[in-house]
Design a protein around this motif. Structure first.
Motif, PDB file in Angstrom:
ATOM      1  N   GLY A  22      19.582  39.138  40.887  1.00  0.00           N
ATOM      2  CA  GLY A  22      19.859  38.741  39.517  1.00  0.00           C
ATOM      3  C   GLY A  22      21.290  39.067  39.105  1.00  0.00           C
ATOM      4  O   GLY A  22      22.050  39.672  39.850  1.00  0.00           O
ATOM      5  N   ALA A  23      21.651  38.641  37.912  1.00  0.00           N
ATOM      6  CA  ALA A  23      23.002  38.851  37.397  1.00  0.00           C
ATOM      7  C   ALA A  23      23.012  39.968  36.369  1.00  0.00           C
ATOM      8  O   ALA A  23      22.012  40.253  35.729  1.00  0.00           O
ATOM      9  CB  ALA A  23      23.520  37.568  36.758  1.00  0.00           C
ATOM     10  N   VAL A  24      24.169  40.596  36.205  1.00  0.00           N
ATOM     11  CA  VAL A  24      24.342  41.636  35.194  1.00  0.00           C
ATOM     12  C   VAL A  24      24.588  40.940  33.860  1.00  0.00           C
ATOM     13  O   VAL A  24      25.512  40.157  33.720  1.00  0.00           O
ATOM     14  CB  VAL A  24      25.536  42.552  35.547  1.00  0.00           C
ATOM     15  CG1 VAL A  24      25.748  43.592  34.485  1.00  0.00           C
ATOM     16  CG2 VAL A  24      25.315  43.204  36.895  1.00  0.00           C
ATOM     17  N   LYS A  25      23.737  41.213  32.886  1.00  0.00           N
ATOM     18  CA  LYS A  25      23.840  40.568  31.573  1.00  0.00           C
ATOM     19  C   LYS A  25      24.781  41.360  30.668  1.00  0.00           C
ATOM     20  O   LYS A  25      24.922  42.563  30.800  1.00  0.00           O
ATOM     21  CB  LYS A  25      22.467  40.502  30.905  1.00  0.00           C
ATOM     22  CG  LYS A  25      21.403  39.847  31.735  1.00  0.00           C
ATOM     23  CD  LYS A  25      21.546  38.359  31.738  1.00  0.00           C
ATOM     24  CE  LYS A  25      20.372  37.757  32.501  1.00  0.00           C
ATOM     25  NZ  LYS A  25      20.397  36.345  32.534  1.00  0.00           N
ATOM     26  N   LYS A  26      25.398  40.652  29.738  1.00  0.00           N
ATOM     27  CA  LYS A  26      26.271  41.240  28.714  1.00  0.00           C
ATOM     28  C   LYS A  26      27.463  41.990  29.283  1.00  0.00           C
ATOM     29  O   LYS A  26      27.944  42.954  28.705  1.00  0.00           O
ATOM     30  CB  LYS A  26      25.474  42.157  27.785  1.00  0.00           C
ATOM     31  CG  LYS A  26      24.380  41.432  27.030  1.00  0.00           C
ATOM     32  CD  LYS A  26      23.653  42.365  26.114  1.00  0.00           C
ATOM     33  CE  LYS A  26      22.517  41.652  25.426  1.00  0.00           C
ATOM     34  NZ  LYS A  26      21.740  42.538  24.590  1.00  0.00           N
ATOM     35  N   ARG A  27      27.943  41.573  30.445  1.00  0.00           N
ATOM     36  CA  ARG A  27      29.126  42.170  31.056  1.00  0.00           C
ATOM     37  C   ARG A  27      30.015  41.052  31.579  1.00  0.00           C
ATOM     38  O   ARG A  27      29.539  39.988  31.961  1.00  0.00           O
ATOM     39  CB  ARG A  27      28.764  43.078  32.235  1.00  0.00           C
ATOM     40  CG  ARG A  27      27.818  44.203  31.921  1.00  0.00           C
ATOM     41  CD  ARG A  27      28.572  45.349  31.254  1.00  0.00           C
ATOM     42  NE  ARG A  27      27.716  46.511  31.094  1.00  0.00           N
ATOM     43  CZ  ARG A  27      26.986  46.764  30.034  1.00  0.00           C
ATOM     44  NH1 ARG A  27      26.965  45.905  29.043  1.00  0.00           N
ATOM     45  NH2 ARG A  27      26.265  47.853  29.942  1.00  0.00           N
ATOM     46  N   SER A  28      31.303  41.303  31.600  1.00  0.00           N
ATOM     47  CA  SER A  28      32.247  40.380  32.214  1.00  0.00           C
ATOM     48  C   SER A  28      33.365  41.207  32.836  1.00  0.00           C
ATOM     49  O   SER A  28      33.501  42.395  32.567  1.00  0.00           O
ATOM     50  CB  SER A  28      32.811  39.401  31.185  1.00  0.00           C
ATOM     51  OG  SER A  28      33.545  40.099  30.213  1.00  0.00           O
ATOM     52  N   GLN A  29      34.154  40.574  33.692  1.00  0.00           N
ATOM     53  CA  GLN A  29      35.269  41.278  34.309  1.00  0.00           C
ATOM     54  C   GLN A  29      36.507  40.405  34.268  1.00  0.00           C
ATOM     55  O   GLN A  29      36.425  39.184  34.272  1.00  0.00           O
ATOM     56  CB  GLN A  29      34.936  41.694  35.734  1.00  0.00           C
ATOM     57  CG  GLN A  29      34.661  40.571  36.695  1.00  0.00           C
ATOM     58  CD  GLN A  29      34.301  41.094  38.055  1.00  0.00           C
ATOM     59  OE1 GLN A  29      34.722  42.159  38.454  1.00  0.00           O
ATOM     60  NE2 GLN A  29      33.507  40.333  38.791  1.00  0.00           N
ATOM     61  N   THR A  30      37.646  41.063  34.226  1.00  0.00           N
ATOM     62  CA  THR A  30      38.909  40.366  34.190  1.00  0.00           C
ATOM     63  C   THR A  30      39.909  41.114  35.066  1.00  0.00           C
ATOM     64  O   THR A  30      39.790  42.320  35.259  1.00  0.00           O
ATOM     65  CB  THR A  30      39.441  40.232  32.749  1.00  0.00           C
ATOM     66  OG1 THR A  30      40.643  39.476  32.766  1.00  0.00           O
ATOM     67  CG2 THR A  30      39.707  41.575  32.107  1.00  0.00           C
ATOM     68  N   LYS A  31      40.879  40.388  35.593  1.00  0.00           N
ATOM     69  CA  LYS A  31      41.888  41.010  36.433  1.00  0.00           C
ATOM     70  C   LYS A  31      43.010  41.513  35.546  1.00  0.00           C
ATOM     71  O   LYS A  31      43.485  40.801  34.662  1.00  0.00           O
ATOM     72  CB  LYS A  31      42.425  40.010  37.442  1.00  0.00           C
ATOM     73  CG  LYS A  31      43.106  40.652  38.611  1.00  0.00           C
ATOM     74  CD  LYS A  31      43.278  39.685  39.747  1.00  0.00           C
ATOM     75  CE  LYS A  31      43.665  40.453  40.970  1.00  0.00           C
ATOM     76  NZ  LYS A  31      43.759  39.593  42.136  1.00  0.00           N
ATOM     77  N   SER A  32      43.425  42.750  35.766  1.00  0.00           N
ATOM     78  CA  SER A  32      44.482  43.349  34.970  1.00  0.00           C
ATOM     79  C   SER A  32      45.439  44.082  35.897  1.00  0.00           C
ATOM     80  O   SER A  32      45.201  44.180  37.086  1.00  0.00           O
ATOM     81  CB  SER A  32      43.892  44.306  33.934  1.00  0.00           C
ATOM     82  OG  SER A  32      43.205  45.337  34.591  1.00  0.00           O
ATOM     83  N   THR A  33      46.513  44.591  35.320  1.00  0.00           N
ATOM     84  CA  THR A  33      47.459  45.359  36.118  1.00  0.00           C
ATOM     85  C   THR A  33      47.384  46.818  35.714  1.00  0.00           C
ATOM     86  O   THR A  33      47.207  47.146  34.552  1.00  0.00           O
ATOM     87  CB  THR A  33      48.901  44.843  35.929  1.00  0.00           C
ATOM     88  OG1 THR A  33      49.217  44.893  34.552  1.00  0.00           O
ATOM     89  CG2 THR A  33      49.045  43.432  36.443  1.00  0.00           C
ATOM     90  N   LEU A  34      47.518  47.673  36.690  1.00  0.00           N
ATOM     91  CA  LEU A  34      47.445  49.107  36.472  1.00  0.00           C
ATOM     92  C   LEU A  34      48.588  49.739  37.252  1.00  0.00           C
ATOM     93  O   LEU A  34      48.520  49.859  38.463  1.00  0.00           O
ATOM     94  CB  LEU A  34      46.093  49.643  36.953  1.00  0.00           C
ATOM     95  CG  LEU A  34      45.850  51.123  36.763  1.00  0.00           C
ATOM     96  CD1 LEU A  34      45.740  51.427  35.278  1.00  0.00           C
ATOM     97  CD2 LEU A  34      44.579  51.532  37.460  1.00  0.00           C
ATOM     98  N   GLY A  35      49.648  50.094  36.545  1.00  0.00           N
ATOM     99  CA  GLY A  35      50.800  50.681  37.211  1.00  0.00           C
ATOM    100  C   GLY A  35      51.493  49.724  38.166  1.00  0.00           C
ATOM    101  O   GLY A  35      51.970  50.113  39.213  1.00  0.00           O
ATOM    102  N   GLY A  36      51.496  48.444  37.831  1.00  0.00           N
ATOM    103  CA  GLY A  36      52.138  47.442  38.671  1.00  0.00           C
ATOM    104  C   GLY A  36      51.227  46.871  39.741  1.00  0.00           C
ATOM    105  O   GLY A  36      51.564  45.894  40.385  1.00  0.00           O
TER     106      GLY A  36
END
Length: 85
Positions: free
Chosen positions: A14-28
């Motif tokens: 199954g899928a995780v409900k009420k969550r999403s993910q995004t790509k970000s930068t952390l210290g470059g």
């Protein structure tokens, strides 16, 4: 609801409900950030591993990036002419 049973097979049912993910930068460097969809709070980060690439969270949907509106050269020229008047 997402469950990890049976244990040991490294799979999610199954899928995780009420969550999403995004790509970000952390210290470059790039990292994946998990976010709560209702409150928009960041919950967790997955940083770079030994392979120099951050892995995604399992079973969490990826947020789509909003497309930036492209301005044509004609529109900017028209706006500059209007500002001069």
């Amino acid at each position: 609801m997402a469950v990890n049973k049976p244990t040991g097979d490294n799979a999610r049912k199954g899928a995780v409900k009420k969550r999403s993910q995004t790509k970000s930068t952390l210290g470059g460097a790039s990292a994946w950030a998990k976010r709560d969809r209702t409150s928009r709070e960041f919950m967790a980060l997955k940083r770079l591993g030994k392979k120099k690439t951050a892995k995604k969270f399992k079973g969490v949907r990826v947020e789509k990036k909003k497309a930036a509106k492209k301005r044509t050269a004609k529109k900017t020229v028209k706006k500059k002419k209007r500002a001069r008047r």
